[in-house]
Design an enzyme around this catalytic site. Structure first.
Site, PDB file in Angstrom:
ATOM      1  N   GLY A  86       0.821  -1.208   0.000  1.00 40.97           N
ATOM      2  CA  GLY A  86       0.000   0.000   0.000  1.00 40.97           C
ATOM      3  C   GLY A  86       0.856   1.259   0.000  1.00 40.97           C
ATOM      4  N   GLU A 142      -1.673  -5.499  -1.791  1.00 42.37           N
ATOM      5  CA  GLU A 142      -1.231  -6.113  -0.520  1.00 42.37           C
ATOM      6  C   GLU A 142      -0.811  -5.060   0.498  1.00 42.37           C
ATOM      7  OE1 GLU A 142       2.181  -8.021  -2.153  1.00 42.37           O
ATOM      8  OE2 GLU A 142       1.056  -9.640  -3.072  1.00 42.37           O
ATOM      9  N   PRO A 143      -1.715  -4.177   0.911  1.00 39.59           N
ATOM     10  CA  PRO A 143      -1.302  -3.131   1.856  1.00 39.59           C
ATOM     11  C   PRO A 143      -1.132  -3.661   3.279  1.00 39.59           C
ATOM     12  CG  PRO A 143      -3.649  -2.956   1.390  1.00 39.59           C
ATOM     13  CD  PRO A 143      -3.136  -4.094   0.545  1.00 39.59           C
ATOM     14  N   ARG A 168       1.310  -1.590   6.034  1.00 38.97           N
ATOM     15  CA  ARG A 168       1.584  -0.404   6.842  1.00 38.97           C
ATOM     16  C   ARG A 168       0.406   0.559   6.923  1.00 38.97           C
ATOM     17  NH1 ARG A 168       6.621   1.848   7.618  1.00 38.97           N
ATOM     18  NH2 ARG A 168       7.421   0.622   5.880  1.00 38.97           N
ATOM     19  N   ARG A 197      12.215   0.517  14.653  1.00 35.17           N
ATOM     20  CA  ARG A 197      12.240   1.302  13.413  1.00 35.17           C
ATOM     21  C   ARG A 197      13.228   2.474  13.439  1.00 35.17           C
ATOM     22  NH1 ARG A 197       8.670   3.815  11.446  1.00 35.17           N
ATOM     23  NH2 ARG A 197       9.040   3.275   9.282  1.00 35.17           N
ATOM     24  N   TYR A 201      15.842   1.899  10.510  1.00 33.27           N
ATOM     25  CA  TYR A 201      15.593   2.689   9.295  1.00 33.27           C
ATOM     26  C   TYR A 201      15.756   4.186   9.517  1.00 33.27           C
ATOM     27  CZ  TYR A 201      12.563  -1.466   8.450  1.00 33.27           C
ATOM     28  OH  TYR A 201      12.037  -2.713   8.330  1.00 33.27           O
ATOM     29  N   CYS A 248      21.472  -1.463  26.064  1.00 36.25           N
ATOM     30  CA  CYS A 248      22.884  -1.112  26.009  1.00 36.25           C
ATOM     31  C   CYS A 248      23.386  -1.040  24.576  1.00 36.25           C
ATOM     32  CB  CYS A 248      23.686  -2.125  26.806  1.00 36.25           C
ATOM     33  SG  CYS A 248      23.098  -2.209  28.494  1.00 36.25           S
ATOM     34  N   GLU A 249      22.913  -0.048  23.841  1.00 36.56           N
ATOM     35  CA  GLU A 249      23.317   0.216  22.461  1.00 36.56           C
ATOM     36  C   GLU A 249      23.141   1.719  22.259  1.00 36.56           C
ATOM     37  OE1 GLU A 249      24.155  -1.880  19.882  1.00 36.56           O
ATOM     38  OE2 GLU A 249      23.725  -3.788  20.871  1.00 36.56           O
ATOM     39  N   TYR A 272       4.932  -2.717  11.661  1.00 41.27           N
ATOM     40  CA  TYR A 272       6.366  -2.984  11.814  1.00 41.27           C
ATOM     41  C   TYR A 272       6.838  -2.537  13.195  1.00 41.27           C
ATOM     42  CZ  TYR A 272       5.549  -3.554   6.868  1.00 41.27           C
ATOM     43  OH  TYR A 272       5.021  -3.954   5.664  1.00 41.27           O
TER      44      TYR A 272
END
Ligand SMILES: *Cc1c(COP(=O)(O)O)cnc(C)c1O
Length: 414
Positions: free
Chosen positions: A241, A276-277, A279, A315, A319, A345-346, A374
């Protein structure tokens, strides 16, 4: 500011008729919240826009695979786009109709193909000749015929984040549009396959529909060439989508107008249209609620440490994604600039950097907006953090659709 369906009522953040702070207090945090009404409305936005054009909307399960979300969409008559046997299992458990399932993905295994064929799915979106041979051999053994579409790579730049762009020559997805006609010709040699579709998915989070239109023109032309060679193409699967607004200055593309334009472009081609939506059906319907643990001033900036982390919503780390962050009680005066970070711890465990935000204090609750897609599906147990609970809101009521993991859950199977 939050995006619809989230909004303030007298400075308290609501979704539908529920005050989100009441959920945060009684369900605990971090917790994912989804609006059932918004999910339903957004599915209908797609489904209704096709009007009387033959079509099927397959919800992309990978965006949010909670059984209650799938059940809700199955009741709306949705089909499902799956990318694994696990997703097929979820769809069947949720009462989804296997005849309305398409199986996408570049690495389907023998077991997954057999599971899909014995379940009687609609079709496979295939990505290689080796996959065709595998599906044909399993279909022959089971004595069935498999419907397939080749996923075509049209070399269209989706103008989105490189990790969710899928339609360029160097991507692992699909078959080059210049080579795919030969593949259809060879597919005709398989006795237990029928090639009746063309599929194309160029990427996710597309706010501009121009690349989708370019891809559509390319696959329509391909369909004509294939039919001229005797391949009985009956359906066109146009992939995922449209994008959704994450940033305050982003506007939501007009889904219905886009679909009407697609239908107009395809008029007279005698094709069933499929989409195929994922998100855009669940993303805006969801938020991740978290509590402020500490405010931590440092040399050159200030940190807001919250109880959600990258293991709950990856996310931003994966991204460089932006999520709007708003307080559940917007009573505090003034704003300040901070990095919003989690306990993991990152250094990559952040939700926002140098963000001007409400002047929150420890104990206050925040919502990370547009987190329905997501989000939970990408959650992990990194740092041995139990995965969060999920809640579904409808009208003035809410219920758990997944309980918070326990410490015992963390070590199950070890
Ligand atoms: C991820 C994916 C989708 C869903 O994309 P959205 O942008 O979430 O709508 C659809 N089809 C395929 C093949 C996918 O990989």
């Amino acid at each position: 500011m939050p995006f619809p369906p989230y909004s303030y009522r007298d400075r308290n953040l609501y979704v539908e008729d529920v005050d989100l702070e009441s959920i945060a207090r009684s369900a605990g945090t971090p917790v994912y919240v989804y609006s059932a009404t918004a999910i339903r409305e957004r599915f209908r936005l797609y489904n209704d826009a096709f009007g009387d054009v033959p079509h099927e909307v397959f919800y992309a399960v990978k965006a949010n695979s909670n059984l209650s979300v799938l059940r809700l969409l199955a009741a709306e008559g949705a089909g499902f786009d799956i990318v694994s046997g696990g997703e097929l299992y979820r769809v069947l458990r949720a009462g989804g109709d296997p005849a309305k399932v398409v199986f996408s993905g570049v690495g389907k295994t023998r077991d997954e193909v057999e599971y899909a064929l014995t379940s009687g799915i609609h079709s496979f979106n295939c990505e290689s000749e080796a996959e065709l041979a595998l599906i044909d051999s399993i279909a022959a053994r089971l004595g069935v015929t498999a419907r397939i579409a080749m996923r075509v790579n049209p070399h269209v730049d989706a103008q989105t984040h490189p990790y969710i762009s899928t339609g360029l020559r160097d991507h692992k997805f699909g078959i080059d549009i210049a080579a795919v006609e030969d593949v259809y010709a060879r597919a005709a040699g398989f006795t237990h396959l029928v090639a009746e579709g063309v599929s194309c998915h160029i990427g996710s989070q597309l706010l501009d529909t121009a690349p989708l239109k370019d891809a559509l023109d390319a696959v329509l032309a391909l369909t004509g060439r294939l039919r001229a060679k005797g391949v009985p193409i009956r359906h066109l699967d146009l992939g995922g989508g449209l994008g959704v607004p994450y940033k305050p200055d982003q506007r939501e593309p007009d889904i219905a107008a886009h679909i009407r334009a697609v239908c107009a472009r395809c008029a007279g081609h005698d094709l069933k249209l499929m989409m195929e939506p994922g998100r855009s059906i669940v993303g805006p319907a969801g938020a991740l609620l978290t509590r402020v643990l500490y405010r931590k001033p440092a040399e050159s900036k200030e940190f807001v440490v919250v109880d959600a982390a990258m293991n709950d919503l990856i996310r931003p780390a994966l991204y460089q994604a932006f999520h709007e962050i708003v307080p559940l009680r917007a009573h505090m005066p003034g704003t300040f600039t901070a990095d919003v970070v989690g306990p993991v711890c990152e250094t990559g465990d952040f939700f926002a950097r140098d963000r001007e935000m409400a002047n929150v204090l420890p104990g206050d609750f925040l919502a990370l907006c547009t987190a329905g897609a997501y989000g939970f599906v990408l959650a992990s147990n990194y740092n041995s953090r139990p995965r969060p609970a999920e809640v579904l809101v409808e009208g003035a009521s809410w219920k758990f659709i997944r309980t918070r993991e326990t410490l015992e859950d963390l070590v199950r199977g070890e």
